[in-house]
Design an enzyme around this catalytic site. Structure first.
Site, short mmCIF file in Angstrom:
data_model
loop_
_atom_site.label_atom_id
_atom_site.label_comp_id
_atom_site.label_asym_id
_atom_site.label_seq_id
_atom_site.Cartn_x
_atom_site.Cartn_y
_atom_site.Cartn_z
N GLN A 47 41.04 32.15 33.40
CA GLN A 47 39.97 32.77 34.20
C GLN A 47 38.90 31.72 34.57
OE1 GLN A 47 40.91 34.84 31.09
NE2 GLN A 47 42.53 35.32 32.51
N GLY A 71 47.21 33.50 35.71
CA GLY A 71 48.38 33.10 36.49
C GLY A 71 48.18 31.65 36.88
N HIS A 72 48.95 30.76 36.29
CA HIS A 72 48.78 29.33 36.54
C HIS A 72 50.05 28.80 37.20
CE1 HIS A 72 45.78 29.27 32.91
NE2 HIS A 72 45.38 30.02 33.91
N ASP A 116 41.52 30.85 39.24
CA ASP A 116 42.45 30.33 40.25
C ASP A 116 41.94 29.05 40.91
OD1 ASP A 116 44.04 32.57 39.74
OD2 ASP A 116 42.92 33.76 41.19
N LYS A 145 43.58 25.31 37.46
CA LYS A 145 43.58 24.83 36.06
C LYS A 145 44.99 24.43 35.61
CE LYS A 145 41.88 28.83 34.90
NZ LYS A 145 41.56 29.39 36.24
P1 GDP Z 1 44.71 28.55 38.01
O1 GDP Z 1 44.76 30.01 37.68
O2 GDP Z 1 43.34 27.99 37.88
O3 GDP Z 1 45.75 27.73 37.28
O4 GDP Z 1 45.07 28.43 39.55
P2 GDP Z 1 46.29 29.17 40.29
O5 GDP Z 1 47.54 28.45 39.93
O6 GDP Z 1 46.24 30.64 40.08
O7 GDP Z 1 45.88 28.95 41.80
C1 GDP Z 1 45.75 27.69 42.35
C2 GDP Z 1 46.77 27.56 43.50
O8 GDP Z 1 46.45 26.43 44.28
C3 GDP Z 1 48.19 27.31 43.00
O9 GDP Z 1 49.08 27.91 43.90
C4 GDP Z 1 48.34 25.80 43.04
O10 GDP Z 1 49.68 25.39 43.25
C5 GDP Z 1 47.49 25.45 44.23
N1 GDP Z 1 46.78 24.17 44.13
C6 GDP Z 1 46.27 23.56 43.04
N2 GDP Z 1 45.61 22.43 43.41
C7 GDP Z 1 45.73 22.33 44.75
C8 GDP Z 1 45.24 21.39 45.72
O11 GDP Z 1 44.55 20.42 45.42
N3 GDP Z 1 45.56 21.65 47.04
C9 GDP Z 1 46.31 22.73 47.42
N4 GDP Z 1 46.57 22.91 48.70
N5 GDP Z 1 46.77 23.63 46.52
C10 GDP Z 1 46.48 23.43 45.22
P1 IMO Z 2 43.45 32.56 36.04
O1 IMO Z 2 43.60 32.02 34.64
C1 IMO Z 2 41.44 35.27 38.79
C2 IMO Z 2 40.08 39.09 37.15
C3 IMO Z 2 40.76 40.34 37.65
C4 IMO Z 2 39.60 41.33 37.59
C5 IMO Z 2 38.87 40.90 36.32
C6 IMO Z 2 39.22 41.71 35.10
O2 IMO Z 2 44.72 32.60 36.82
O3 IMO Z 2 42.34 31.88 36.75
P2 IMO Z 2 41.34 41.76 33.51
O4 IMO Z 2 42.77 42.12 33.79
O5 IMO Z 2 41.16 40.38 32.96
O6 IMO Z 2 40.64 42.80 32.67
O7 IMO Z 2 40.63 41.81 34.95
O8 IMO Z 2 39.23 39.54 36.10
N1 IMO Z 2 40.98 38.06 36.59
C7 IMO Z 2 41.29 36.93 37.22
N2 IMO Z 2 40.97 36.49 38.45
N3 IMO Z 2 42.17 34.49 37.97
C8 IMO Z 2 42.48 34.90 36.72
O9 IMO Z 2 43.09 34.11 35.82
C9 IMO Z 2 42.08 36.20 36.30
N4 IMO Z 2 42.23 36.91 35.17
C10 IMO Z 2 41.54 38.05 35.35
O10 IMO Z 2 41.24 40.17 38.96
O11 IMO Z 2 38.74 41.09 38.68
MG MG Z 3 45.41 31.77 38.51
#
Ligand code: GDP
Ligand code: IMO
Ligand code: MG
Length: 428
Positions: free
Chosen positions: A222, A40-41, A13, A16
């Site tokens: 991840q 979850g992106h 999170d 990416k």
């Molecule tokens: P990922 O799993 O690495 O793709 O990240 P996620 O999408 O799960 O979580 C990142 C969250 O931060 C998302 O809700 C993005 O919209 C938000 N985000 C990404 N870059 C920035 C940033 O530079 N500033 C802020 N405030 N939010 C951001």
């Molecule tokens: P993105 O791509 C954050 C965590 C789960 C749990 C552990 C194992 O959005 O960064 P799993 O279901 O993979 O066997 O769970 O890994 N986890 C993540 N945490 N971002 C993710 O993906 C994750 N994918 C799995 O919360 O702790």
């Molecule tokens: Mg994510």
């Protein structure tokens, strides 16, 4: 560099998806190489919000997108996500999306097992409950159904028998009903004609594209601390998440990784169980969670929040061979009077400059902090260094020093265009 590999450098999170979306108009093809729909992106483009779990984030910009062999694929989820994106105005057909024919499938029995184990465990992992771990177990156990098997009824029948023999006792031990093999065969045969048009030898396509001088953008899911070898085991996911996996999980050889862009949040978060030395259980932690909107995309759980941990990211730089980082969510720190950065750990009399492997050691680490002055101005939406307060620049520079890698990009809001480009990974 012809290619760029985007990976998470913390516990996931990090942002990416936003970075891959932003970089994908510089690339010819975007490739997922591990994980599944546990990811979850979130991509924000104007007033549209796209939430992707399995599809490579390049699809939103209409880039050729590949789900590589290293990904575990729930075919029903895949179709649902394609349909959801279609409703958001992103049509996805076999011209845009390629699914490796040698990728392994996630079946309902994997999800059952994942959820039943978590429910029964006294020491929970906090998985996403989507069957990721059990699907990878069947892959390395040489029992998995692969995408290509969907075209081969005899292979499906034999593999379902094999899976039933393995899963039957496990399910009974957990109080789950027996698998209905005939029903599973019917379900797979129903989904096959919808999935097979996307199935191709992805390694061959990538080989041809690279030979034709095309640029590949790899999208990790991840983060390095969730890597099954290098992370906080057993509180990890069940795949290798480090950049090296881009090769094995796509079939494009190790020279293809190119510039490794580590995505790093300006603080630290984690979802699920496991050690987290800089975790904050106070008003600052609440500020990070609320301002950063730190709620899991897949499960809706609140993410745990804490100070930036330079020890972990320095380790990630080494594990992934990171060329440069994208530092995201700097804006979330706006208004905090003092910022802390973890530069080492203490455990009793011992001092650690890295994360020790033992569970007991990991659980007993006390962070050693250095403090920096925060800034009261806003950095939200900044697109140039000139828009940043002096203390924000100092914070970024200090992070670069401590982790031993330069900042290539800086994120200042969820919006696609709110980014400071310091150096272009495709040009570096
Ligand atoms: P990922 O799993 O690495 O793709 O990240 P996620 O999408 O799960 O979580 C990142 C969250 O931060 C998302 O809700 C993005 O919209 C938000 N985000 C990404 N870059 C920035 C940033 O530079 N500033 C802020 N405030 N939010 C951001
Ligand atoms: P993105 O791509 C954050 C965590 C789960 C749990 C552990 C194992 O959005 O960064 P799993 O279901 O993979 O066997 O769970 O890994 N986890 C993540 N945490 N971002 C993710 O993906 C994750 N994918 C799995 O919360 O702790
Ligand atoms: Mg994510």
């Amino acid at each position: 560099m012809a290619n760029v590999t985007v990976i998470g450098a913390q516990w996931g999170d990090e942002g990416k998806g936003k970075l891959v979306d932003w970089l994908s108009n510089r690339a010819d093809v975007v490739v997922r190489f591990q994980g599944g729909h546990n990811a979850g992106h979130t991509l924000v483009v104007g007033d549209q919000v796209y939430k992707l779990s399995l599809l490579p984030s390049g699809v939103v910009q209409g880039k050729l997108s590949v789900i590589g062999n290293g990904v575990v694929v729930d075919p029903w989820h895949l179709l649902a996500e394609i349909e959801k994106l279609g409703r958001q105005g992103v049509p996805i057909g076999p011209d845009l999306l390629v699914l490796a024919d040698n990728a392994c499938l996630i079946l309902p029995l994997h999800r059952d097992l994942d959820q039943a184990r978590e429910a029964a465990a006294t020491q929970k992992i906090g998985t996403t409950g989507r069957g990721i771990g059990p699907a990878y177990e069947d892959k390395v156990g040489r029992r998995a159904i692969r995408v290509a098997d969907l075209a081969d009824r005899a292979a499906l029948e034999a593999k379902i028998d094999r899976l039933m023999a393995h899963h039957g006792p496990l399910r009974r031990g957990l109080g789950l009903p027996d698998i209905d093999g005939a029903a599973l065969l019917l379900e797979l045969e129903a989904v096959a004609p919808k999935v097979l048009p996307f199935a191709k030898p992805a390694w061959l396509l990538l080989d041809e594209l690279v030979k034709a001088g095309k640029r590949v953008l790899f999208e990790g899911a991840q983060g390095a601390l969730l890597d099954v070898d290098h992370g906080t085991y057993p509180y990890v996911t069940s795949s290798n998440t480090v950049a090296g996996q881009a090769a094995a999980g796509s079939g494009l050889g190790p020279k293809g990784a190119g510039y490794v862009l580590g995505i790093v949040k300006a603080y630290t978060t984690r979802v699920g169980e496991g050690p987290f030395p800089t975790e904050l259980d106070d008003a600052v932690g609440q500020h990070l969670g609320a301002v950063g909107k730190e709620v899991g995309t897949v499960t809706g759980r609140n993410r745990r929040c804490g100070w930036f941990d330079a020890v972990l990211v320095r380790q990630s730089v080494a594990l992934n061979g990171i060329s440069g980082i994208a530092l995201t969510k700097l804006d979330v720190l706006d208004g905090l009077p003092t910022l802390k950065i973890c530069t080492g750990y203490r455990s009793g009399e011992q001092h650690f400059s890295y994360l020790p492997a033992g569970l007991k050691a990991q659980g007993s680490l006390m962070p050693v902090y250095e403090e920096m002055e925060g800034w009261s101005q806003t950095t939200q939406g900044a697109r140039s260094w000139r828009d940043l307060p002096a203390n924000a620049i100092k914070y970024v520079r200090r992070i670069e020093e401590l982790i031993g890698a330069p900042v290539a990009l800086l994120g200042t809001s969820p919006q696609r265009e709110d980014m400071i480009l310091v150096r272009d990974p495709f040009q570096d």
